[in-house]
Design a protein around this motif. Structure first.
Motif, PDB file in Angstrom:
ATOM      1  N   GLN A  88     119.500  21.464  27.065  1.00  0.00           N
ATOM      2  CA  GLN A  88     118.093  21.081  26.976  1.00  0.00           C
ATOM      3  C   GLN A  88     117.570  21.248  25.548  1.00  0.00           C
ATOM      4  N   LYS A  89     117.894  22.388  24.935  1.00  0.00           N
ATOM      5  CA  LYS A  89     117.393  22.669  23.580  1.00  0.00           C
ATOM      6  C   LYS A  89     118.057  21.766  22.547  1.00  0.00           C
ATOM      7  N   TYR A  90     119.330  21.449  22.767  1.00  0.00           N
ATOM      8  CA  TYR A  90     120.015  20.541  21.845  1.00  0.00           C
ATOM      9  C   TYR A  90     119.291  19.196  21.789  1.00  0.00           C
ATOM     10  N   GLY A 103     123.910  20.282  16.130  1.00  0.00           N
ATOM     11  CA  GLY A 103     125.137  20.284  16.910  1.00  0.00           C
ATOM     12  C   GLY A 103     124.988  21.126  18.166  1.00  0.00           C
ATOM     13  N   LEU A 104     126.034  21.101  19.015  1.00  0.00           N
ATOM     14  CA  LEU A 104     126.026  21.840  20.276  1.00  0.00           C
ATOM     15  C   LEU A 104     127.400  22.463  20.509  1.00  0.00           C
ATOM     16  N   LEU A 105     127.429  23.752  20.852  1.00  0.00           N
ATOM     17  CA  LEU A 105     128.665  24.455  21.199  1.00  0.00           C
ATOM     18  C   LEU A 105     128.401  25.313  22.435  1.00  0.00           C
ATOM     19  N   ILE A 111     129.763  19.305  19.989  1.00  0.00           N
ATOM     20  CA  ILE A 111     129.162  18.111  19.378  1.00  0.00           C
ATOM     21  C   ILE A 111     128.689  18.494  17.981  1.00  0.00           C
ATOM     22  N   ASN A 112     129.221  17.833  16.980  1.00  0.00           N
ATOM     23  CA  ASN A 112     128.747  18.019  15.608  1.00  0.00           C
ATOM     24  C   ASN A 112     128.657  19.500  15.238  1.00  0.00           C
TER      25      ASN A 112
END
Length: 928
Positions: A88-90, A103-105, A111-112
């Motif tokens: 959600q925050k990404y 990015g997202l981990l 992602i990125n």
């Protein structure tokens, strides 16, 4: 860690600088004072703790840290406690700052990941810190959203590990729900990080009105109708109409209790109490009636809290049956598209197994459930629909009150009692605040509404007390683990690691509680002295005599507990070995006596053998493990006709005659059960103590039992006092002391060097395993337990190290799915017992035992069995199935990393590929 001298603690906020002015200009509304103060502290170089009510907009302060990082050319990590929040925050940050810069981990998803701003779960950041990841270079800010999660007993320690482990140069921005000890938490943050300011806001952005719904009417809880504009005590008098209703109901119940209690009368009382009767107050609202009333009053959308997954699903079904429809044609079209998108990738069979038709029909009517038992795709669909204003009522468990951004105009509490896993307890003021905090959408609603439904024996004053008190203290759940120990020793060395752990919030809080414990122990000591005086005997030392009795009782109870566990396992094995014609003894229960086995009742389900038997009374009965508290005794054998038909009177007569003839030829006086033998060593000790007891001079005292009553009270109080003193001891350097014990266990097993100063090769392997049973898992890898297993078998065995049964979940079979997994699981349990013995020797709390309740499901899923078949057999909900399967996948990934270049690594990776299919793979796609 030293405090930065140039930044005093808890000073008034400085004037915002130019960065804040640029940041604030992007908002279409003026920021609140507390948001402005939080941002000003960050721009001035301080860390900050921001505690504010749910929905108050505290994430604005976190977004300012992101803005500053990008402005200054530094990195910012934005951490959340759960993957759904990270996703959600990404999306929020990517929309605001651009997808190329965010990015997202999450462990499953990357992602990125080299972007200057990365959203991640807190575990990912913890693992980065331990691994010394190069990604940490250039890190200037860390935002810890929902930092109050550090109270979570399962995952809370991760927050403290991150706070302690981050480099001193990193500015920490902590965002918390309103807690009553925010100042204490802020003091600790300032002590370990240096220069951390506390910014508190008690003001709700949308005023909250408190109500009670009784029958078809909504009453104001307080007489003056004052809204809760903050989370400070509301004050005011309880609405006298509610007091009158409570008295009237009480009088009606009391009058009815004096009437004859015939069945018809009881039924009428039940109907009246449920709001469906023709006499007495009609106060308990029906669910469909409550929703219709809220709709009529313009109080939708609403989150309707029911403290039960099954209750939420039942409520959706009730509204469907009642014909409630809360959506327009255009909204239904949009909802259909949302539901279709959420289930992309699921087969028709999967959708049928998940009862998708009911979910979709309810959704298009504006009705939904939301709880952990739901498929993640369904939950996320509900969340998206609710945020877009397409769903008008969500029946939810209390887990919705944490984390996910789903505010509503109203919050409904059906009951103020919930089951906490052990007992039914009242909702606390803190829980009430958390739940009702969802009411009132900023920028949409001018006011929010909390509605409590009337229940039997309703007390309006109790509700007023909940609404008027703010008591939501934050308590640390931090405790060193084996994985934590090897990672910290490997990163900073033994002594520095010990010093860092002494700075934990757990230790900070423990140091404050020792005085009260010591005072309680002193009071108990006085009472104990008086009780021993009351127990004094003129024939001898009654203290000595009482301790002999207590020790005998302790040894016998311990032996009985051990025997019971052993007997259950033996009973299961014994039932699996039965064959047709065995004459067995049923040791207890309704079918106690001798019986002949017609069918062993094993079949495919070796987990729950249920032999079909004929009893001495000629009854055909199906037995279960519950009928055999001790293993079945096979006293003889007889022939059972191959085509015996239990429905045929002739067949039953013939078999019964042969059975009774056979019984007459046996010695039926022999026992029908195998006596559970006490361990020889314990038995010898009990016999020795009993001899000493009989020889003691106090044994013949005519007042012996009177003395014993006082002595037993003294002994109980002594045990309580020992507990208090142990708590005092543990809370003095408690964390460092536990760390020393953990390191001693690791040294004994070779994960640390003998002096505990260095991490060995085995320790580096353990450092990659983060499960609750991390040490057992590592020991199993070292012992080669998994070497001979194929991919599906490996997944099944590893499931026992992650899964934990809950009420109403999967059954707990007594067998593993294959012979190879049974052997491996036996080895796992042996390792677990050896670890427990070592923990006991070092006075460490012992972890939970392996649980094979998910092994069969894991094995079958890895071998391609359909979802519908597995859900039917296990009684798991789809959400639980997916969640536990993902945990198995996580552990498989850790084992693959830890095992090195071995067949175990290859099988673990193959198992991950096999498990990631259907609804499980769809859950990962939702994260993406």
């Amino acid at each position: 860690m030293a405090r930065r001298p140039d930044v005093p603690t808890n000073r008034p906020a400085p004037e915002p600088g130019p960065a804040f002015a640029e940041f604030a200009a992007a908002f279409p509304f003026a920021l609140d004072d507390y948001q402005r103060d939080g941002c000003a502290h960050i721009e001035a170089g301080s860390g900050v703790l921001v505690a504010a009510p749910t929905g108050a907009g505290k994430t604005v302060v976190g977004e300012f840290a992101v803005f500053l990082a990008l402005r200054e050319g530094r990195k910012c990590f934005y951490t959340t406690p759960i993957k759904a929040l990270s996703n959600q925050k990404y999306h929020d940050l990517a929309e605001r700052f651009g997808t190329h810069r965010v990015g997202l981990l999450t462990g499953d998803t990357s992602i990125n990941s080299d972007a200057p701003v990365v959203v991640m779960t807190t575990e990912v950041l913890r693992n980065m810190i331990y691994a010394g990841s190069s990604t940490l270079r250039g890190l200037g800010y860390v935002v810890m959203d929902e930092v109050h999660y550090l109270a979570d007993r399962f995952r809370g320690a991760v927050w403290e590990e991150v706070i302690i482990g981050l480099a001193p140069s990193v500015q920490l921005v902590s965002l918390s729900a309103t807690v009553s000890n925010a100042e204490e938490f802020g003091d600790w943050l300032d002590e370990v990080r240096g220069g951390v300011e506390v910014v508190l806001s008690e003001r709700r952005p949308v005023p909250l009105f408190q109500h009670v719904m009784a029958g078809r009417r909504i009453y104001d809880l307080f007489e003056d109708e004052a809204p809760t504009a903050s989370e400070l005590p509301v004050g005011g008098e309880v609405n006298p109409e509610l007091i009158r209703l409570a008295k009237e109901e009480s009088r009606f119940v009391r009058d009815d209790s004096r009437r004859p209690r015939g069945r018809g009368m009881r039924d009428r009382i039940e109907r009246n109490a449920a709001g469906r009767g023709d006499r007495g107050p009609n106060l308990i609202p029906r669910r469909d009636g409550a929703i219709e009333k809220l709709d009529a009053e313009g109080l939708l959308p609403a989150i309707y809290f029911i403290f039960s997954r099954a209750g939420c699903d039942q409520a959706v079904g009730q509204l469907l049956r009642s014909g409630v429809r809360l959506t327009t044609a255009a909204e239904r079209t949009e909802l259909d598209a949302l539901a279709s998108s959420a289930t992309t990738g699921l087969s028709r069979d999967d959708l049928e197994a998940l009862d998708y038709a009911t979910f979709a029909e309810a959704l298009r009517r504006g009705i939904a459930a939301h709880h952990a038992g739901m498929l993640p795709a369904f939950k996320e669909c509900v969340e998206a629909a609710f945020v877009r204003g397409l769903v008008e009522v969500v029946f939810a468990t209390e887990t919705l009150a944490l984390g996910i951004n789903m505010p509503a105009r109203s919050v409904v509490l059906e009951k103020l009692v919930k089951y906490n896993g052990e007992a039914h307890v009242d909702v606390t003021p803190g829980e009430y605040t958390q739940l009702t905090g969802r009411a009132g959408r900023r920028g949409i609603d001018v006011e929010g509404h909390a509605v409590v439904l009337w229940q039997r024996n309703f007390d309006p004053r109790f509700v007023a007390g909940l609404a008027s008190r703010r008591t939501y203290p934050l308590r640390s759940s931090f405790s060193p683990t084996y994985n934590m120990a090897v990672n910290m020793v490997g990163r900073v060395g033994r002594e520095k690691a010990r010093g860092l752990l002494e700075q934990s919030f757990a230790q900070f809080q423990s140091d404050k509680s020792v005085v009260g414990l010591a005072r309680a122990a002193a009071r108990n000591t006085e009472k104990i002295a008086q009780l021993w005086a009351d127990a004094a005997c003129d024939r001898g030392d009654f203290v000595e005599y009482a301790r002999l009795r207590a020790e005998i009782s302790r040894l016998e109870a311990e032996a009985a507990k051990s025997r019971k566990a052993d007997r259950r396992a033996e009973s299961s094995s014994g039932l699996l070995e039965l064959t047709p014609g065995d004459i067995i003894g049923v040791p207890s229960g309704r079918h106690e006596g001798w019986a002949v086995v017609i069918d062993p009742g094993v079949g495919r389900d070796r987990a729950n053998p249920s032999p079909l038997v004929m009893t001495e009374q000629r009854q055909i009965k199906k037995l279960s493990l519950a009928d055999f508290p001790s293993p079945p005794v096979v006293a003889g054998r007889m022939r059972v006709p191959k085509h015996f038909d239990g429905a045929s009177p002739k067949d039953r007569r013939n078999l019964a005659a042969a059975f009774h003839t056979k019984l007459r030829g046996l010695d039926t006086r022999q026992s029908r059960y195998q006596p559970a033998a006490m361990d020889a060593e314990i038995a010898d000790e009990v016999a020795r103590l009993r001899d000493a007891l009989r020889a003691h001079p106090c044994h013949g005292c005519p007042d012996r039992e009177a003395h014993a009553r006082a002595a037993e009270k003294a002994l109980r109080l002594e045990k309580d006092t020992e507990g208090l003193r142990a708590q005092t001891e543990r809370r003095t350097n408690t964390i460092a002391t536990r760390f020393d014990k953990v390191c001693a266990v690791l040294s004994a097993l070779g994960y640390l060097s003998e002096d505990g100063a260095k991490v060995t090769e085995a320790g580096r392997m353990l450092a990659r395993i983060y499960s609750e049973l991390d040490l057992v898992t590592a020991e199993a890898i070292r012992a080669g337990v998994f070497d001979e297993l194929d991919a599906a078998e490996l997944a099944a065995v590893l499931s026992s190290l992650t899964y934990e049964s809950r009420g109403g979940g999967a059954s707990r079979p007594s067998r593993m799915p294959t012979r190879s997994t049974e052997i491996a699981q036996t080895m796992v349990r042996r390792i677990w017992r050896e670890v427990r013995l070592l923990e006991r020797d070092h006075k460490l709390d012992q972890g939970r035992d392996p649980d094979i309740g998910f092994a069969e499901a894991t094995y079958r899923w890895a071998n391609g069995v359909a979802l519908s078949e597995i859900l039917d057999e296990t009684e798991l909900t789809a959400g639980d199935f997916v969640r536990w399967m993902r945990m198995v996948i996580d552990l498989l990934g850790q084992v693959a990393d830890a095992a090195g270049d071995t067949v175990v690594r290859d099988n673990a990776r193959e198992a991950v590929d096999r498990l990631r299919r259907g609804v499980v793979d769809a859950a990962y796609l939702e994260d993406d």
